[in-house]
Design a protein around this motif. Sequence first.
Motif, PDB file in Angstrom:
ATOM      1  N   ARG A   1      38.412  23.583 -32.422  1.00  9.71           N
ATOM      2  CA  ARG A   1      38.149  22.311 -33.085  1.00  9.71           C
ATOM      3  C   ARG A   1      36.683  22.266 -33.520  1.00  9.71           C
ATOM      4  O   ARG A   1      35.779  22.512 -32.721  1.00  9.71           O
ATOM      5  N   LEU A   2      36.478  21.940 -34.786  1.00 12.07           N
ATOM      6  CA  LEU A   2      35.121  21.808 -35.307  1.00 12.07           C
ATOM      7  C   LEU A   2      34.627  20.399 -35.017  1.00 12.07           C
ATOM      8  O   LEU A   2      35.243  19.416 -35.428  1.00 12.07           O
ATOM      9  N   GLY A   3      33.536  20.310 -34.287  1.00  9.38           N
ATOM     10  CA  GLY A   3      32.988  19.011 -33.939  1.00  9.38           C
ATOM     11  C   GLY A   3      32.099  18.463 -35.045  1.00  9.38           C
ATOM     12  O   GLY A   3      32.260  18.785 -36.224  1.00  9.38           O
ATOM     13  N   THR A   4      31.130  17.653 -34.675  1.00 13.33           N
ATOM     14  CA  THR A   4      30.232  17.049 -35.653  1.00 13.33           C
ATOM     15  C   THR A   4      29.292  18.105 -36.218  1.00 13.33           C
ATOM     16  O   THR A   4      28.643  18.837 -35.470  1.00 13.33           O
ATOM     17  N   LEU A   5      29.244  18.182 -37.522  1.00 12.79           N
ATOM     18  CA  LEU A   5      28.349  19.133 -38.170  1.00 12.79           C
ATOM     19  C   LEU A   5      26.926  18.583 -38.210  1.00 12.79           C
ATOM     20  O   LEU A   5      26.718  17.399 -38.487  1.00 12.79           O
ATOM     21  N   THR A   6      25.977  19.439 -37.932  1.00 14.09           N
ATOM     22  CA  THR A   6      24.571  19.072 -38.038  1.00 14.09           C
ATOM     23  C   THR A   6      23.940  19.947 -39.109  1.00 14.09           C
ATOM     24  O   THR A   6      23.614  21.119 -38.855  1.00 14.09           O
ATOM     25  N   PRO A   7      23.791  19.433 -40.322  1.00 14.52           N
ATOM     26  CA  PRO A   7      23.219  20.251 -41.401  1.00 14.52           C
ATOM     27  C   PRO A   7      21.815  20.695 -41.045  1.00 14.52           C
ATOM     28  O   PRO A   7      21.028  19.925 -40.470  1.00 14.52           O
ATOM     29  N   PRO A   8      21.478  21.945 -41.328  1.00 14.99           N
ATOM     30  CA  PRO A   8      20.129  22.427 -41.018  1.00 14.99           C
ATOM     31  C   PRO A   8      19.095  21.736 -41.897  1.00 14.99           C
ATOM     32  O   PRO A   8      19.348  21.424 -43.055  1.00 14.99           O
ATOM     33  N   GLU A   9      17.953  21.489 -41.318  1.00 14.11           N
ATOM     34  CA  GLU A   9      16.832  20.887 -42.037  1.00 14.11           C
ATOM     35  C   GLU A   9      15.601  21.762 -41.859  1.00 14.11           C
ATOM     36  O   GLU A   9      15.147  21.967 -40.727  1.00 14.11           O
ATOM     37  N   PRO A  10      15.088  22.334 -42.901  1.00 14.40           N
ATOM     38  CA  PRO A  10      15.563  22.200 -44.293  1.00 14.40           C
ATOM     39  C   PRO A  10      16.778  23.081 -44.551  1.00 14.40           C
ATOM     40  O   PRO A  10      17.038  24.031 -43.813  1.00 14.40           O
ATOM     41  N   ALA A  11      17.508  22.759 -45.599  1.00 12.10           N
ATOM     42  CA  ALA A  11      18.675  23.554 -45.960  1.00 12.10           C
ATOM     43  C   ALA A  11      18.237  24.950 -46.406  1.00 12.10           C
ATOM     44  O   ALA A  11      17.165  25.097 -47.020  1.00 12.10           O
ATOM     45  N   PRO A  12      19.024  25.978 -46.098  1.00 12.86           N
ATOM     46  CA  PRO A  12      18.652  27.338 -46.526  1.00 12.86           C
ATOM     47  C   PRO A  12      18.694  27.456 -48.040  1.00 12.86           C
ATOM     48  O   PRO A  12      19.395  26.711 -48.726  1.00 12.86           O
TER      49      PRO A  12
END
Length: 205
Positions: free
Chosen positions: A142-153
């Motif tokens: 199960r994929l949980g809450t996504l945390t986008p990387p900061e800064p984005a690649p």
Amino acid sequence: MRPDTRPRTETWYLTEDLDDFLSRAGAFLRSRPDLHTLVLTVVEALRVGGSRTYGEQAPWFGVLEEDGGVRAACFRTPPHRLTTTPLTPGQADSLAAHLIARGRPVPGVNAVRETAVAFAEAWHRRTGATIGPHPHGTRLFRLGTLTPPEPAPQGRARIAGDGDRELLARWFGEFQEAIGEPGGRDATAWTDTRRGGAGGRRAAW
């Protein structure tokens, strides 16, 4: 109101025709994609890659029809194990009896634990042979809450092509090892069915 005491009409239907199987069981499988994800994934691979995707022998499929509705589905892609959606102990026993009567050998079973145990017991009871579940089990991640990387690649999504073949095969092999299935499905063959071109499915990354 009196309870309905009429006997249930339960029938297993076997076929080697994928389109026939989908016409009977497609709606049932799609009604619970989370529960039927393995069946849906394999069926799609067979639809795209052909009947020899998983081996030289033709796959076969089964549908349990009860009182006009579909209650379960199964398949086998020889030489691999039987895979089935969840079954009651009675349904597992009826499936074992049906497969034996039609000369369909089963080397093992892949299902949720309760179903796998019930089918293995029924098979042993009827044939004397001992079969077991998949040694590593089957898990649904199960994929949980996504945390986008900061800064984005840097970069952008694109379609994987021929030049990405070795990288994708390595990623898939590392994933197999991480989940405890080293030496499973051929990573290069898996990759070739998912790259753009040569009739493969496309993977964006």
